[in-house]
Design a protein around this motif. Structure first.
Motif, short mmCIF file in Angstrom:
data_model
loop_
_atom_site.label_atom_id
_atom_site.label_comp_id
_atom_site.label_asym_id
_atom_site.label_seq_id
_atom_site.Cartn_x
_atom_site.Cartn_y
_atom_site.Cartn_z
N UNK A 1 -6.56 -11.44 5.63
CA UNK A 1 -6.06 -10.69 6.79
C UNK A 1 -4.73 -10.03 6.46
N UNK A 2 -3.83 -10.80 5.89
CA UNK A 2 -2.50 -10.27 5.57
C UNK A 2 -2.62 -9.16 4.53
N UNK A 3 -3.51 -9.34 3.56
CA UNK A 3 -3.72 -8.32 2.54
C UNK A 3 -4.24 -7.03 3.13
N UNK A 4 -5.12 -7.13 4.13
CA UNK A 4 -5.65 -5.93 4.78
C UNK A 4 -4.54 -5.17 5.50
N UNK A 5 -3.66 -5.90 6.18
CA UNK A 5 -2.53 -5.27 6.84
C UNK A 5 -1.64 -4.57 5.81
N UNK A 6 -1.39 -5.26 4.70
CA UNK A 6 -0.53 -4.70 3.65
C UNK A 6 -1.14 -3.42 3.09
N UNK A 7 -2.45 -3.42 2.84
CA UNK A 7 -3.13 -2.24 2.31
C UNK A 7 -3.06 -1.08 3.30
N UNK A 8 -3.22 -1.38 4.60
CA UNK A 8 -3.12 -0.33 5.61
C UNK A 8 -1.74 0.31 5.60
N UNK A 9 -0.70 -0.49 5.45
CA UNK A 9 0.66 0.06 5.43
C UNK A 9 0.89 0.90 4.18
N UNK A 10 0.37 0.46 3.04
CA UNK A 10 0.51 1.23 1.80
C UNK A 10 -0.18 2.58 1.93
N UNK A 11 -1.41 2.56 2.46
CA UNK A 11 -2.15 3.80 2.66
C UNK A 11 -1.38 4.74 3.59
N UNK A 12 -0.83 4.19 4.66
CA UNK A 12 -0.08 5.00 5.61
C UNK A 12 1.14 5.66 4.97
N UNK A 13 1.86 4.88 4.16
CA UNK A 13 3.05 5.43 3.49
C UNK A 13 2.65 6.55 2.52
N UNK A 14 1.56 6.35 1.80
CA UNK A 14 1.11 7.38 0.85
C UNK A 14 0.72 8.66 1.58
N UNK A 15 -0.05 8.51 2.66
CA UNK A 15 -0.47 9.67 3.45
C UNK A 15 0.75 10.36 4.05
#
Length: 234
Positions: free
Chosen positions: A120-134
């Protein structure tokens, strides 16, 4: 005395000089300044354009246009929230709501597996990384567009960059909730576990809406909000 085109251009440069970056707000301020300067010169025919402009600008107070910029940003962020809410309502209707329910149930069952909390925590972290990249990519795209057109639009900036940034901080705060307390879902009541699963699915949905659906419709939304934006595209 009606202002000349050259003086109108001076007003645009004046707003830029005083930290108003977006063309839509510049236009609103230029209209206001032009009317005020014309009224001042009617009352005092011998006053120069520059002195009339300085007199008009003083009416905005010590902080100049800053308060106006903040008010406009607040207004358009509320509009962005309404746009987001409209897209979200469409998602939580049939048949898409069935995907939401199915996703929630899947993530709920995943909680029974070992290390599901870390997932769960990893999924949140990945979402934030994707958002920053976009966000970075969109910001660069807007800068290139600004160089070509010479115009920045506040709502476009909010849709492409600021809206994503707001969601990044929201998800960061939600992720902190996962980092508190137990490091697994053992001992947590079923309603709370379902709530965790729903939050995770909602985070994925909001990310999809903010990063893909709304930006995809950005030109349509901008033309609806700014009639002059369509003229720029033609």
């Amino acid at each position: 005395m009606e202002l000349t085109n050259q003086q109108i251009d001076q007003l645009y440069k004046f707003t830029q000089k005083h930290y108003v970056e977006h063309y839509d707000l510049q236009t609103e301020l230029v209209d206001h300044l032009a009317n005020d300067v014309e009224n001042i010169r009617k009352e005092s025919p011998n006053i120069s354009f520059q002195k009339a402009l300085d007199k008009s600008f003083k009416k905005f107070g010590v902080f100049g246009f800053m308060d106006i910029v903040e008010q406009k940003q607040s207004q358009l962020r509320k509009r962005y929230f309404k746009i987001l809410l409209s897209f979200t309502k469409q998602w939580f209707q049939l048949p898409k709501i069935l995907l939401t329910i199915a996703g929630t149930l899947v993530l709920y069952k995943i909680q029974e597996f070992k290390n599901s909390y870390d997932l769960y925590f990893g999924m949140f972290f990945c979402l934030m990384i994707v958002q920053f990249i976009i966000m970075i990519l969109n910001n660069q795209k807007l800068k290139r567009k600004h160089k070509i057109t010479g115009k920045k639009w506040m709502l476009e900036d909010i849709i492409q960059v600021q809206g994503i940034l707001n969601f990044t901080f929201l998800f960061f705060n939600l992720a902190q909730c996962f980092s508190m307390g137990n490091k697994d879902f053992v001992g947590i009541s079923e309603p709370i576990r379902l709530l965790y699963a729903f939050f995770m699915v909602s985070a994925i949905i909001f990310t999809y809406i903010a990063l893909y659906l709304i930006p995809k419709k950005s030109e349509e939304l901008l033309k609806k909000h700014y009639p002059e934006y369509e003229l720029e595209l033609t």
